[in-house]
Motif scaffolding. Sequence first.
Motif, PDB file in Angstrom:
ATOM      1  N   UNK A   1      19.754  36.875  -6.337  1.00 32.08           N
ATOM      2  CA  UNK A   1      20.238  38.094  -5.685  1.00 32.08           C
ATOM      3  C   UNK A   1      20.565  37.825  -4.225  1.00 32.08           C
ATOM      4  N   UNK A   2      21.683  38.399  -3.794  1.00 28.24           N
ATOM      5  CA  UNK A   2      22.106  38.288  -2.403  1.00 28.24           C
ATOM      6  C   UNK A   2      22.667  39.633  -1.962  1.00 28.24           C
ATOM      7  N   UNK A   3      22.541  39.920  -0.678  1.00 27.33           N
ATOM      8  CA  UNK A   3      23.268  41.035  -0.085  1.00 27.33           C
ATOM      9  C   UNK A   3      24.508  40.425   0.535  1.00 27.33           C
ATOM     10  N   UNK A   4      25.677  40.862   0.065  1.00 25.76           N
ATOM     11  CA  UNK A   4      26.947  40.315   0.534  1.00 25.76           C
ATOM     12  C   UNK A   4      27.886  41.450   0.897  1.00 25.76           C
ATOM     13  N   UNK A   5      28.883  41.127   1.698  1.00 29.46           N
ATOM     14  CA  UNK A   5      29.924  42.086   2.056  1.00 29.46           C
ATOM     15  C   UNK A   5      31.273  41.410   1.886  1.00 29.46           C
ATOM     16  N   UNK A   6      32.203  42.079   1.220  1.00 26.45           N
ATOM     17  CA  UNK A   6      33.550  41.523   1.085  1.00 26.45           C
ATOM     18  C   UNK A   6      34.174  41.400   2.467  1.00 26.45           C
TER      19      UNK A   6
ATOM     20  N   UNK B   1      24.982  38.238   3.804  1.00 24.67           N
ATOM     21  CA  UNK B   1      24.163  38.906   4.804  1.00 24.67           C
ATOM     22  C   UNK B   1      22.687  38.573   4.608  1.00 24.67           C
ATOM     23  N   UNK B   2      22.216  38.622   3.366  1.00 23.59           N
ATOM     24  CA  UNK B   2      20.812  38.322   3.070  1.00 23.59           C
ATOM     25  C   UNK B   2      20.722  37.560   1.759  1.00 23.59           C
ATOM     26  N   UNK B   3      19.908  36.531   1.747  1.00 26.71           N
ATOM     27  CA  UNK B   3      19.583  35.806   0.515  1.00 26.71           C
ATOM     28  C   UNK B   3      18.128  36.116   0.196  1.00 26.71           C
ATOM     29  N   UNK B   4      17.853  36.538  -1.028  1.00 28.18           N
ATOM     30  CA  UNK B   4      16.504  36.936  -1.403  1.00 28.18           C
ATOM     31  C   UNK B   4      15.629  35.754  -1.809  1.00 28.18           C
ATOM     32  N   UNK B   5      16.248  34.663  -2.198  1.00 25.45           N
ATOM     33  CA  UNK B   5      15.510  33.452  -2.562  1.00 25.45           C
ATOM     34  C   UNK B   5      15.359  32.570  -1.327  1.00 25.45           C
ATOM     35  N   UNK B   6      14.172  32.050  -1.111  1.00 24.32           N
ATOM     36  CA  UNK B   6      13.906  31.218   0.066  1.00 24.32           C
ATOM     37  C   UNK B   6      14.852  30.021   0.142  1.00 24.32           C
ATOM     38  N   UNK B   7      15.144  29.413  -1.003  1.00 26.27           N
ATOM     39  CA  UNK B   7      16.007  28.226  -1.031  1.00 26.27           C
ATOM     40  C   UNK B   7      17.470  28.538  -0.699  1.00 26.27           C
ATOM     41  N   UNK B   8      17.831  29.813  -0.668  1.00 25.50           N
ATOM     42  CA  UNK B   8      19.215  30.213  -0.414  1.00 25.50           C
ATOM     43  C   UNK B   8      19.433  30.783   0.989  1.00 25.50           C
ATOM     44  N   UNK B   9      18.405  30.787   1.809  1.00 28.29           N
ATOM     45  CA  UNK B   9      18.473  31.374   3.150  1.00 28.29           C
ATOM     46  C   UNK B   9      19.533  30.703   4.033  1.00 28.29           C
ATOM     47  N   UNK B  10      19.870  29.446   3.749  1.00 25.57           N
ATOM     48  CA  UNK B  10      20.865  28.741   4.557  1.00 25.57           C
ATOM     49  C   UNK B  10      22.233  29.418   4.516  1.00 25.57           C
ATOM     50  N   UNK B  11      22.471  30.272   3.518  1.00 25.35           N
ATOM     51  CA  UNK B  11      23.758  30.945   3.373  1.00 25.35           C
ATOM     52  C   UNK B  11      23.909  32.160   4.288  1.00 25.35           C
ATOM     53  N   UNK B  12      22.799  32.683   4.769  1.00 26.25           N
ATOM     54  CA  UNK B  12      22.844  33.912   5.561  1.00 26.25           C
ATOM     55  C   UNK B  12      23.735  33.750   6.790  1.00 26.25           C
TER      56      UNK B  12
END
Length: 131
Positions: free
Chosen positions: A65-70, A85-96
């Motif tokens: 799950x991620x919070x994203x905006x087009x 905007x937000x990555x809910x998984x710790x391993x995906x935080x680099x995308x924020x």
Amino acid sequence: MGRVFVVTLEGGKIYSCRHCKTHFAMGEDIASRNFHSRHGRAYLFNKVVNVSTGEGEERAMMTGMHTVADIFCVGCGAIVGWKYETAHEKSQKYKEGKFVLERIKLVGPDGSNYWTTHEAHIIGASDADDV
């Protein structure tokens, strides 16, 4: 709405809007070329210009799950990708705070268009993420 000012990028490899040629990003700002979207391949950028951001929403993607905006081209209004905007998984935080631009929506640095290929249809209907 106020007047929109468009940033013109100079030097290096520039990625632009396929429809109106508005500049979006420099090749040096690519964080990853291994992303996929509903239309095929995509790139993750650290920084982009000349886009407006839509409302954030929760999306279930291939990596959680991620919070994203087009994001939309300020030149022509086309949807060109999304911002994490937000990555809910710790391993995906680099995308924020990073941006995904879909290759099908871009003109590359050499002036080439990226068209949908057979590969995009094989990947599936995921609306995004790296594999």
